[in-house]
Design a protein around this motif. Sequence first.
Motif, PDB file in Angstrom:
ATOM      1  N   ILE A   2      43.660  39.568  43.558  1.00 54.53           N
ATOM      2  CA  ILE A   2      42.417  39.252  42.862  1.00 54.53           C
ATOM      3  C   ILE A   2      42.651  37.905  42.196  1.00 54.53           C
ATOM      4  N   HIS A   3      41.876  36.909  42.615  1.00 53.50           N
ATOM      5  CA  HIS A   3      41.996  35.556  42.077  1.00 53.50           C
ATOM      6  C   HIS A   3      41.063  35.425  40.876  1.00 53.50           C
ATOM      7  N   LEU A   4      41.600  34.917  39.767  1.00 57.68           N
ATOM      8  CA  LEU A   4      40.857  34.841  38.508  1.00 57.68           C
ATOM      9  C   LEU A   4      40.762  33.402  38.034  1.00 57.68           C
ATOM     10  N   VAL A   5      39.544  32.949  37.760  1.00 59.85           N
ATOM     11  CA  VAL A   5      39.325  31.597  37.232  1.00 59.85           C
ATOM     12  C   VAL A   5      39.804  31.527  35.786  1.00 59.85           C
ATOM     13  N   TYR A   6      39.427  32.498  34.991  1.00 60.12           N
ATOM     14  CA  TYR A   6      39.822  32.550  33.581  1.00 60.12           C
ATOM     15  C   TYR A   6      41.000  33.520  33.458  1.00 60.12           C
ATOM     16  N   TYR A   7      42.071  33.164  34.115  1.00 60.20           N
ATOM     17  CA  TYR A   7      43.203  34.054  34.324  1.00 60.20           C
ATOM     18  C   TYR A   7      43.729  34.693  33.043  1.00 60.20           C
ATOM     19  N   ASP A   8      44.081  33.881  32.046  1.00 56.56           N
ATOM     20  CA  ASP A   8      44.713  34.431  30.840  1.00 56.56           C
ATOM     21  C   ASP A   8      43.823  35.463  30.148  1.00 56.56           C
ATOM     22  N   ARG A   9      42.539  35.151  30.028  1.00 59.50           N
ATOM     23  CA  ARG A   9      41.613  36.069  29.360  1.00 59.50           C
ATOM     24  C   ARG A   9      41.378  37.325  30.204  1.00 59.50           C
ATOM     25  N   THR A  10      41.152  37.136  31.509  1.00 61.73           N
ATOM     26  CA  THR A  10      40.803  38.268  32.351  1.00 61.73           C
ATOM     27  C   THR A  10      41.998  39.165  32.639  1.00 61.73           C
ATOM     28  N   LYS A  11      43.210  38.614  32.719  1.00 65.69           N
ATOM     29  CA  LYS A  11      44.385  39.484  32.947  1.00 65.69           C
ATOM     30  C   LYS A  11      44.567  40.431  31.769  1.00 65.69           C
ATOM     31  N   GLU A  12      44.216  39.991  30.559  1.00 69.74           N
ATOM     32  CA  GLU A  12      44.314  40.874  29.399  1.00 69.74           C
ATOM     33  C   GLU A  12      43.335  42.035  29.526  1.00 69.74           C
ATOM     34  N   TRP A  13      42.168  41.774  30.086  1.00 74.46           N
ATOM     35  CA  TRP A  13      41.191  42.832  30.343  1.00 74.46           C
ATOM     36  C   TRP A  13      41.798  43.860  31.298  1.00 74.46           C
ATOM     37  N   TYR A  14      42.397  43.393  32.396  1.00 75.37           N
ATOM     38  CA  TYR A  14      43.017  44.297  33.362  1.00 75.37           C
ATOM     39  C   TYR A  14      44.135  45.111  32.717  1.00 75.37           C
ATOM     40  N   ALA A  40      40.891  27.044  41.828  1.00 63.48           N
ATOM     41  CA  ALA A  40      39.562  26.426  41.859  1.00 63.48           C
ATOM     42  C   ALA A  40      38.922  26.601  40.492  1.00 63.48           C
ATOM     43  N   ASP A  41      37.945  25.750  40.187  1.00 57.09           N
ATOM     44  CA  ASP A  41      37.252  25.827  38.903  1.00 57.09           C
ATOM     45  C   ASP A  41      36.234  26.951  38.851  1.00 57.09           C
ATOM     46  N   SER A  42      35.792  27.401  40.017  1.00 57.87           N
ATOM     47  CA  SER A  42      34.847  28.516  40.065  1.00 57.87           C
ATOM     48  C   SER A  42      35.023  29.248  41.390  1.00 57.87           C
ATOM     49  N   ILE A  43      34.754  30.527  41.338  1.00 61.26           N
ATOM     50  CA  ILE A  43      34.816  31.389  42.524  1.00 61.26           C
ATOM     51  C   ILE A  43      33.610  32.314  42.461  1.00 61.26           C
ATOM     52  N   ARG A  44      32.941  32.469  43.568  1.00 63.89           N
ATOM     53  CA  ARG A  44      31.850  33.437  43.617  1.00 63.89           C
ATOM     54  C   ARG A  44      32.468  34.805  43.902  1.00 63.89           C
ATOM     55  N   PRO A  45      32.288  35.770  43.016  1.00 66.07           N
ATOM     56  CA  PRO A  45      32.866  37.099  43.250  1.00 66.07           C
ATOM     57  C   PRO A  45      32.295  37.722  44.530  1.00 66.07           C
ATOM     58  N   LEU A  46      33.109  38.524  45.198  1.00 71.64           N
ATOM     59  CA  LEU A  46      32.619  39.230  46.377  1.00 71.64           C
ATOM     60  C   LEU A  46      31.499  40.184  45.968  1.00 71.64           C
ATOM     61  N   PRO A  47      30.486  40.341  46.816  1.00 70.01           N
ATOM     62  CA  PRO A  47      29.364  41.241  46.488  1.00 70.01           C
ATOM     63  C   PRO A  47      29.676  42.702  46.789  1.00 70.01           C
ATOM     64  N   TYR A  48      30.950  43.014  47.023  1.00 71.33           N
ATOM     65  CA  TYR A  48      31.375  44.376  47.315  1.00 71.33           C
ATOM     66  C   TYR A  48      32.829  44.531  46.886  1.00 71.33           C
ATOM     67  N   ALA A  49      33.266  45.760  46.773  1.00 67.01           N
ATOM     68  CA  ALA A  49      34.666  46.027  46.427  1.00 67.01           C
ATOM     69  C   ALA A  49      35.487  46.014  47.716  1.00 67.01           C
ATOM     70  N   PRO A  50      36.537  45.209  47.806  1.00 72.81           N
ATOM     71  CA  PRO A  50      37.325  45.128  49.041  1.00 72.81           C
ATOM     72  C   PRO A  50      38.318  46.284  49.222  1.00 72.81           C
ATOM     73  N   PHE A  51      38.493  47.106  48.199  1.00 75.88           N
ATOM     74  CA  PHE A  51      39.385  48.265  48.264  1.00 75.88           C
ATOM     75  C   PHE A  51      38.960  49.231  47.174  1.00 75.88           C
ATOM     76  N   PHE A  52      39.510  50.452  47.205  1.00 79.67           N
ATOM     77  CA  PHE A  52      39.240  51.354  46.081  1.00 79.67           C
ATOM     78  C   PHE A  52      40.535  51.918  45.546  1.00 79.67           C
ATOM     79  N   MET A  53      40.488  52.261  44.269  1.00 74.40           N
ATOM     80  CA  MET A  53      41.600  52.916  43.598  1.00 74.40           C
ATOM     81  C   MET A  53      41.272  54.404  43.552  1.00 74.40           C
ATOM     82  N   GLU A  54      42.211  55.224  43.974  1.00 70.41           N
ATOM     83  CA  GLU A  54      41.979  56.660  44.031  1.00 70.41           C
ATOM     84  C   GLU A  54      42.092  57.275  42.638  1.00 70.41           C
ATOM     85  N   THR A  55      41.229  58.237  42.362  1.00 67.64           N
ATOM     86  CA  THR A  55      41.270  58.978  41.113  1.00 67.64           C
ATOM     87  C   THR A  55      41.149  60.467  41.410  1.00 67.64           C
ATOM     88  N   GLU A  56      41.713  61.273  40.540  1.00 66.82           N
ATOM     89  CA  GLU A  56      41.617  62.734  40.684  1.00 66.82           C
ATOM     90  C   GLU A  56      40.249  63.238  40.234  1.00 66.82           C
TER      91      GLU A  56
END
Length: 115
Positions: free
Chosen positions: A10-22, A54-70
């Motif tokens: 996952i490529h992040l433009v505002y990396y430092d701020r967004t990685k903290e969210w993750y 890059a200075d900007s990235i257009r987010p994908l309009p769909y999820a490219p994978f899913f995380m499994e949950t119980e």
Amino acid sequence: MKNRIHTCFIHLVYYDRTKEWYKRVLPFDIQEEGEGYLKFDLEGTDLVLLQAQADSIRPLPYAPFFMETENVEKTSQELKAKGVKVDDIESFGESIHGCHFYDPEGNQLLACELS
């Protein structure tokens, strides 16, 4: 070529701020972190956050994978409690139910329960 996906990025433009969210939102341990990247400790395919080149990235309009949950209901509620934008739970066929959620940069992620 092997029959396996090794790493999802996952490529992040505002990396430092967004990685903290993750780090706050995802319940995964961090395996490795360095300048411009963070790797979560997951079973199977790796999930790596990267500083975008890059200075900007257009987010994908769909999820490219899913995380499994119980329990997708519980996961949805936990995400909402953390202030995450979460869509309604939907069915993806007879045996998969999931909910899309979004990071601060608009990247669409997906959590699914397999039944």
